[in-house]
Design a protein around this motif. Structure first.
Motif, PDB file in Angstrom:
ATOM      1  N   PHE A 106       0.830  -1.198   0.000  1.00  0.00           N
ATOM      2  CA  PHE A 106       0.000   0.000   0.000  1.00  0.00           C
ATOM      3  C   PHE A 106       0.873   1.260   0.000  1.00  0.00           C
ATOM      4  N   ARG A 107       1.991   1.220   0.710  1.00  0.00           N
ATOM      5  CA  ARG A 107       2.895   2.379   0.725  1.00  0.00           C
ATOM      6  C   ARG A 107       3.417   2.669  -0.681  1.00  0.00           C
ATOM      7  N   GLU A 108       3.759   1.617  -1.402  1.00  0.00           N
ATOM      8  CA  GLU A 108       4.257   1.801  -2.766  1.00  0.00           C
ATOM      9  C   GLU A 108       3.184   2.406  -3.668  1.00  0.00           C
ATOM     10  N   LYS A 109       1.943   1.911  -3.555  1.00  0.00           N
ATOM     11  CA  LYS A 109       0.855   2.453  -4.358  1.00  0.00           C
ATOM     12  C   LYS A 109       0.563   3.912  -3.986  1.00  0.00           C
ATOM     13  N   LEU A 110       0.703   4.217  -2.727  1.00  0.00           N
ATOM     14  CA  LEU A 110       0.442   5.578  -2.272  1.00  0.00           C
ATOM     15  C   LEU A 110       1.453   6.554  -2.842  1.00  0.00           C
TER      16      LEU A 110
ATOM     17  N   THR B 253      -3.314  12.737  -7.033  1.00  0.00           N
ATOM     18  CA  THR B 253      -4.420  13.214  -6.207  1.00  0.00           C
ATOM     19  C   THR B 253      -5.766  12.709  -6.688  1.00  0.00           C
ATOM     20  N   GLU B 254      -5.955  12.662  -8.010  1.00  0.00           N
ATOM     21  CA  GLU B 254      -7.234  12.215  -8.555  1.00  0.00           C
ATOM     22  C   GLU B 254      -7.486  10.747  -8.215  1.00  0.00           C
ATOM     23  N   ASP B 255      -6.438   9.915  -8.250  1.00  0.00           N
ATOM     24  CA  ASP B 255      -6.610   8.507  -7.906  1.00  0.00           C
ATOM     25  C   ASP B 255      -7.089   8.355  -6.463  1.00  0.00           C
ATOM     26  N   ILE B 256      -6.600   9.216  -5.619  1.00  0.00           N
ATOM     27  CA  ILE B 256      -6.976   9.141  -4.211  1.00  0.00           C
ATOM     28  C   ILE B 256      -8.385   9.672  -3.993  1.00  0.00           C
ATOM     29  N   LYS B 257      -8.686  10.835  -4.595  1.00  0.00           N
ATOM     30  CA  LYS B 257      -9.972  11.477  -4.361  1.00  0.00           C
ATOM     31  C   LYS B 257     -11.134  10.714  -4.987  1.00  0.00           C
ATOM     32  N   ASN B 258     -10.903  10.053  -6.124  1.00  0.00           N
ATOM     33  CA  ASN B 258     -12.005   9.340  -6.765  1.00  0.00           C
ATOM     34  C   ASN B 258     -12.158   7.901  -6.265  1.00  0.00           C
ATOM     35  N   GLY B 259     -11.328   7.493  -5.309  1.00  0.00           N
ATOM     36  CA  GLY B 259     -11.522   6.195  -4.666  1.00  0.00           C
ATOM     37  C   GLY B 259     -10.747   5.048  -5.265  1.00  0.00           C
ATOM     38  N   ARG B 260      -9.973   5.280  -6.327  1.00  0.00           N
ATOM     39  CA  ARG B 260      -9.242   4.171  -6.949  1.00  0.00           C
ATOM     40  C   ARG B 260      -8.202   3.576  -6.008  1.00  0.00           C
ATOM     41  N   LEU B 261      -7.603   4.431  -5.190  1.00  0.00           N
ATOM     42  CA  LEU B 261      -6.604   3.923  -4.250  1.00  0.00           C
ATOM     43  C   LEU B 261      -7.249   3.028  -3.192  1.00  0.00           C
ATOM     44  N   SER B 262      -8.502   3.247  -2.889  1.00  0.00           N
ATOM     45  CA  SER B 262      -9.178   2.450  -1.860  1.00  0.00           C
ATOM     46  C   SER B 262      -9.261   0.987  -2.244  1.00  0.00           C
ATOM     47  N   LYS B 263      -9.288   0.702  -3.548  1.00  0.00           N
ATOM     48  CA  LYS B 263      -9.378  -0.685  -3.998  1.00  0.00           C
ATOM     49  C   LYS B 263      -8.132  -1.484  -3.652  1.00  0.00           C
ATOM     50  N   GLU B 264      -7.018  -0.798  -3.433  1.00  0.00           N
ATOM     51  CA  GLU B 264      -5.785  -1.498  -3.075  1.00  0.00           C
ATOM     52  C   GLU B 264      -5.861  -2.085  -1.672  1.00  0.00           C
ATOM     53  N   LEU B 265      -6.888  -1.719  -0.921  1.00  0.00           N
ATOM     54  CA  LEU B 265      -7.019  -2.230   0.438  1.00  0.00           C
ATOM     55  C   LEU B 265      -7.181  -3.750   0.456  1.00  0.00           C
ATOM     56  N   ASP B 266      -7.743  -4.314  -0.615  1.00  0.00           N
ATOM     57  CA  ASP B 266      -7.950  -5.759  -0.665  1.00  0.00           C
ATOM     58  C   ASP B 266      -6.641  -6.535  -0.737  1.00  0.00           C
ATOM     59  N   LEU B 267      -5.532  -5.860  -1.048  1.00  0.00           N
ATOM     60  CA  LEU B 267      -4.254  -6.535  -1.236  1.00  0.00           C
ATOM     61  C   LEU B 267      -3.308  -6.375  -0.053  1.00  0.00           C
ATOM     62  N   VAL B 268      -3.742  -5.693   0.991  1.00  0.00           N
ATOM     63  CA  VAL B 268      -2.862  -5.501   2.145  1.00  0.00           C
ATOM     64  C   VAL B 268      -2.822  -6.775   2.974  1.00  0.00           C
TER      65      VAL B 268
END
Length: 479
Positions: A89-93, A98-113
């Protein structure tokens, strides 16, 4: 008197809250959810210390707890800390925009932690739900609302930073809601600061007028003259360059960075003031660039300079730069955006920046009158409360006096009853009784009883002494 104290307290509260929020709120931290360990305060680069001083200050600030002022601040920080322990998740972050974070795309990476990260996030969410339940219960108790069967799921819907339908596990939707809610709250921050400053200025003006009203004609004229002189003195300051212009940036380049103004290079300038080296200038890093311009107008040692006005001026400067430079409106200035701004015509603007003294007042006379009416209403409410408390205090005093009188009457009645019992017993020849009803004997009567007890023993002893003596033993018998 109450009104003056109220106004003074409100002004002091405004100063404290404004300074505290300015020190604690970092927009970039909320928008990008970057590492707390990378959280820094933007500082001008000293010509002698260079970036070493910035790094030193960064290390000191890492030890402090960053408080955003949000009611879910602790939950937000703990979620970020846990997510940063996962390498994926740190690497993806770090690579996300900013757009990836604000539109929720980064949230999908939660399934891989990792599993341990998800477990810790689940625990944090349950703790937050429990805390919110306690807040709801306290609110209902304070309003005397009786609810034997509380629908927590429905009540939790008013909190937008988590999913109320799932109260046990932390899912991607929770992270998405947390980011979007924090972003929305941040977008209202500047508007709230302007509104608070307006109220601060109206408080100050109201206090000034009330003070002048309390003076006689001669003193009032003298004080008005002194205030006008201070105002004119405040206006006498060097030219303030337009924020973000070549003149303003070159001044920082020369006086703060200690470099030759003829060798000014926008790209080098950007990298020098990107103090955390993340490739963008956040709002704190931008505001640090305006310190030299603000010092031309405001000095904390001068009576005529208001430091709260200086913070409002800093905000105006930052908004001006963001409006002209921040193309994608993500509240961050990238290197590309910065370099494009240096190519515009406005970059070579040689006009002087209009400070708050040169612009229209932040409030109208009608707004001030409404504000003063609000203060009068609050003063009347304070007076009513003070009168009510005073009456209650007097009533308590009267009740205390009545209770004290009743206590004394009771003590006197007990003493009189005890005395009557003693007199009655003395008249009947009975021994007096003690406080608990036990018999009390006089010393002479006790002596008489002792003598009577000794008499039989003495008589028995005398009788034994009068018995005939036994004949002597072993004597010859006579016939």
């Amino acid at each position: 008197m109450l009104l003056c104290e109220f106004v003074s307290c409100r002004i002091e509260d405004w100063r404290l809250s404004t300074c505290e929020r300015r020190m604690n709120l970092n927009p970039r931290w909320l928008l990008l959810l970057l590492s707390i360990s990378a959280e820094v305060w933007s500082v001008p680069i000293d010509r002698n210390g260079g970036k070493q001083e910035a790094v030193h200050i960064e290390e000191e600030n890492q030890e402090e707890n960053v408080d955003t002022g949000l009611y879910y601040d602790r939950y937000l920080r703990e979620v970020i800390e846990v997510l940063e322990t996962d390498p994926h998740f740190r690497e993806k972050l770090q690579t996300a925009n900013t757009e990836d974070i604000k539109n929720g795309r980064l949230s999908k990476e939660l399934d891989l932690v990792g599993h341990h990260v998800r477990t810790r996030l689940d625990e944090l969410k349950r703790q937050e739900v429990s805390r919110l339940r306690m807040l709801l219960k306290a609110k209902l108790d304070s309003t005397n609302t009786q609810s034997l069967q509380m629908d927590h799921a429905s009540l939790l819907k008013q909190f937008e930073h988590l999913d109320p339908h799932n109260q046990n596990t932390f899912e991607a939707k929770d992270l998405e809601l947390l980011i979007s809610t924090a972003t929305k709250d941040l977008e209202n921050y500047d508007a709230e600061r302007h509104e608070e400053f307006k109220r601060y200025e109206m408080l100050k003006e109201h206090e000034r007028r009330e003070y002048l009203k309390s003076l006689d004609q001669e003193k009032r004229e003298k004080e008005e003259k002194r205030m006008q002189e201070l105002k004119e003195k405040h206006r006498q300051h060097p030219k303030v360059n337009v924020p973000g212009s070549v003149a303003q940036l070159r001044e920082v380049w020369e006086e703060t960075d200690g470099l030759d103004p003829q060798e000014f290079n926008p790209k080098t300038f950007f990298k020098l003031h990107d103090t955390n080296e993340d490739g963008v200038l956040d709002e704190q890093e931008l505001e640090a660039l305006f310190t030299k311009e603000l010092e031309k107008v405001y000095d904390p040692k001068n009576e005529e300079d208001d430091m709260m006005e200086m913070e409002e001026e800093r905000l105006r400067m930052r908004e001006h730069v963001m409006k002209n430079v921040d193309i994608n409106k993500d509240r961050l200035v990238s290197l590309e955006e910065f370099l494009k701004s240096t190519e515009r015509k406005e970059f070579n603007n040689v006009k002087e920046w209009e400070t708050l003294d040169d612009t229209k007042p932040v409030y109208t006379e009608a707004e001030l009158q409404r504000f003063e009416a609000e203060l009068r209403d609050k003063e009347e409410e304070l007076k009513r409360r003070a009168d009510t408390l005073r009456q209650e205090q007097e009533l308590l005093k009267e009740r205390g006096k009545a209770l004290e009188a009743q206590r004394r009457e009771y003590q006197q009645a007990v003493l009189e009853m005890s005395q009557r019992q003693k007199d009655q017993q003395a008249a009947e020849g009975q021994p007096p009784t003690g406080p608990n009803g036990e018999l009390q004997f006089h010393q002479d009567a006790q002596k008489l009883e002792d003598q009577e007890a000794k008499a039989p023993a003495e008589q028995e002893a005398d009788g034994q002494n009068n018995l005939p003596a036994e004949p002597p033993q072993n004597l010859p018998l006579h016939t």
